[in-house]
Design a protein around this motif. Sequence first.
Motif, PDB file in Angstrom:
ATOM      1  N   SER A   1      32.151 -46.089 -29.974  1.00  0.00           N
ATOM      2  CA  SER A   1      31.469 -45.768 -31.226  1.00  0.00           C
ATOM      3  C   SER A   1      30.135 -45.092 -30.923  1.00  0.00           C
ATOM      4  O   SER A   1      29.420 -45.481 -30.005  1.00  0.00           O
ATOM      5  CB  SER A   1      31.263 -47.020 -32.081  1.00  0.00           C
ATOM      6  N   VAL A   2      29.871 -44.046 -31.688  1.00  0.00           N
ATOM      7  CA  VAL A   2      28.625 -43.298 -31.544  1.00  0.00           C
ATOM      8  C   VAL A   2      27.969 -43.296 -32.914  1.00  0.00           C
ATOM      9  O   VAL A   2      28.568 -42.863 -33.887  1.00  0.00           O
ATOM     10  CB  VAL A   2      28.901 -41.841 -31.092  1.00  0.00           C
ATOM     11  N   THR A   3      26.765 -43.837 -33.011  1.00  0.00           N
ATOM     12  CA  THR A   3      26.101 -43.874 -34.315  1.00  0.00           C
ATOM     13  C   THR A   3      24.703 -43.281 -34.194  1.00  0.00           C
ATOM     14  O   THR A   3      24.046 -43.427 -33.172  1.00  0.00           O
ATOM     15  CB  THR A   3      25.984 -45.325 -34.845  1.00  0.00           C
ATOM     16  N   LEU A   4      24.316 -42.618 -35.255  1.00  0.00           N
ATOM     17  CA  LEU A   4      22.966 -42.061 -35.302  1.00  0.00           C
ATOM     18  C   LEU A   4      22.284 -42.641 -36.520  1.00  0.00           C
ATOM     19  O   LEU A   4      22.694 -42.416 -37.656  1.00  0.00           O
ATOM     20  CB  LEU A   4      23.034 -40.523 -35.380  1.00  0.00           C
ATOM     21  N   ASP A   5      21.276 -43.471 -36.267  1.00  0.00           N
ATOM     22  CA  ASP A   5      20.549 -44.105 -37.361  1.00  0.00           C
ATOM     23  C   ASP A   5      19.108 -43.606 -37.263  1.00  0.00           C
ATOM     24  O   ASP A   5      18.415 -43.890 -36.301  1.00  0.00           O
ATOM     25  CB  ASP A   5      20.627 -45.623 -37.211  1.00  0.00           C
ATOM     26  N   LYS A   6      18.703 -42.878 -38.263  1.00  0.00           N
ATOM     27  CA  LYS A   6      17.409 -42.175 -38.236  1.00  0.00           C
ATOM     28  C   LYS A   6      17.402 -41.287 -36.995  1.00  0.00           C
ATOM     29  O   LYS A   6      18.188 -40.381 -36.880  1.00  0.00           O
ATOM     30  CB  LYS A   6      16.255 -43.168 -38.283  1.00  0.00           C
ATOM     31  N   ASN A   7      16.558 -41.593 -36.021  1.00  0.00           N
ATOM     32  CA  ASN A   7      16.587 -40.723 -34.827  1.00  0.00           C
ATOM     33  C   ASN A   7      17.084 -41.475 -33.590  1.00  0.00           C
ATOM     34  O   ASN A   7      16.882 -41.044 -32.472  1.00  0.00           O
ATOM     35  CB  ASN A   7      15.200 -40.118 -34.573  1.00  0.00           C
ATOM     36  N   VAL A   8      17.715 -42.634 -33.820  1.00  0.00           N
ATOM     37  CA  VAL A   8      18.208 -43.417 -32.684  1.00  0.00           C
ATOM     38  C   VAL A   8      19.719 -43.260 -32.559  1.00  0.00           C
ATOM     39  O   VAL A   8      20.478 -43.604 -33.464  1.00  0.00           O
ATOM     40  CB  VAL A   8      17.807 -44.914 -32.803  1.00  0.00           C
ATOM     41  N   LEU A   9      20.113 -42.718 -31.427  1.00  0.00           N
ATOM     42  CA  LEU A   9      21.525 -42.494 -31.148  1.00  0.00           C
ATOM     43  C   LEU A   9      22.016 -43.661 -30.285  1.00  0.00           C
ATOM     44  O   LEU A   9      21.457 -43.926 -29.221  1.00  0.00           O
ATOM     45  CB  LEU A   9      21.693 -41.178 -30.389  1.00  0.00           C
ATOM     46  N   THR A  10      23.044 -44.360 -30.770  1.00  0.00           N
ATOM     47  CA  THR A  10      23.553 -45.513 -30.019  1.00  0.00           C
ATOM     48  C   THR A  10      25.004 -45.280 -29.648  1.00  0.00           C
ATOM     49  O   THR A  10      25.815 -44.897 -30.489  1.00  0.00           O
ATOM     50  CB  THR A  10      23.400 -46.811 -30.840  1.00  0.00           C
ATOM     51  N   ILE A  11      25.313 -45.517 -28.394  1.00  0.00           N
ATOM     52  CA  ILE A  11      26.668 -45.352 -27.897  1.00  0.00           C
ATOM     53  C   ILE A  11      27.158 -46.722 -27.433  1.00  0.00           C
ATOM     54  O   ILE A  11      26.481 -47.397 -26.648  1.00  0.00           O
ATOM     55  CB  ILE A  11      26.718 -44.344 -26.723  1.00  0.00           C
ATOM     56  N   GLN A  12      28.316 -47.121 -27.937  1.00  0.00           N
ATOM     57  CA  GLN A  12      28.917 -48.381 -27.506  1.00  0.00           C
ATOM     58  C   GLN A  12      30.351 -48.090 -27.107  1.00  0.00           C
ATOM     59  O   GLN A  12      31.025 -47.284 -27.757  1.00  0.00           O
ATOM     60  CB  GLN A  12      28.908 -49.405 -28.646  1.00  0.00           C
TER      61      GLN A  12
END
Lengths: 145, 126
Positions: free
Chosen positions: B48-59
């Motif tokens: 999963s790749v999520t972009l919340d505001k300017n934080v990109l998180t990869i799990q």
Amino acid sequence: MLIDALTERRLDLLQQLRRAQQDMNHLFGRLPLLHQGPFPAVNVWAGVDGALVVARVPGVDPDQIEVTVHQDVVTLRGERSAIPQADGVIVHRRERVEGPFSRSIALPFRVDANGASARFAAGVLTLELPRPTEDKPRQLRIVAG
Amino acid sequence: MTSQAASTAPATEMRNRPTISPPTDIVEMQDSVLMLLDVPGAEADGVSVTLDKNVLTIQARARSTGREGYELVHAEYRDGDYERSFSLSEPVDQENISAVLEHGLLRLTLPKTRAATPKQIPVQAE
């Protein structure tokens, strides 16, 4: 009076050392590169009938990996492509190992190269290396006499 | 362009597996940013790749290796799931981020928004 002053100073020194250690931990904790070992990372499992060698080779085409088995040594060779470089390209972070690699792993026993097999899925190379029949540990039946 | 986001509380551990920070390359090109992450053992449906505001998180979830009844005699890696966050310092076109997973390598392409693309301003002689 003198003792008190010395103790105080020693405590102060200890505190400074502790602070320095915290700083170092903080610094090194932010550098994942330093925790990286050789490429590819390999785990080896051993059982009665053989060994299982698992190598993590993400981003490498399986056709580009050469596996050789000789007696009790497995050798992996290959190459991982480098990140694109061109004019105007700025590299912000380069943590992945790139370029040619070669690793030899010594197994705890000899393996039968003819019976060996290799599997590749999701950047993980799995080698099944059976033990030659004549080398397998045998249990002796004890005969009462 | 990017920097490691400040450490946040670890995700709830469902299976008591360690979380691994995947090695990453980040390359900025003229109109996009390319990110390469090593996630061996991960399949597309577990990423999963999520972009919340300017934080990109990869799990990414990864399969365990090894075999029952066999003993681990040499270890250079740990089985675990991957997670890493990056804060983006430049605006990206959120709608057009692409993520491709091949041979355990996750390739993210983040197109820069027009505002972030360097603009040449012509100088006129008078």
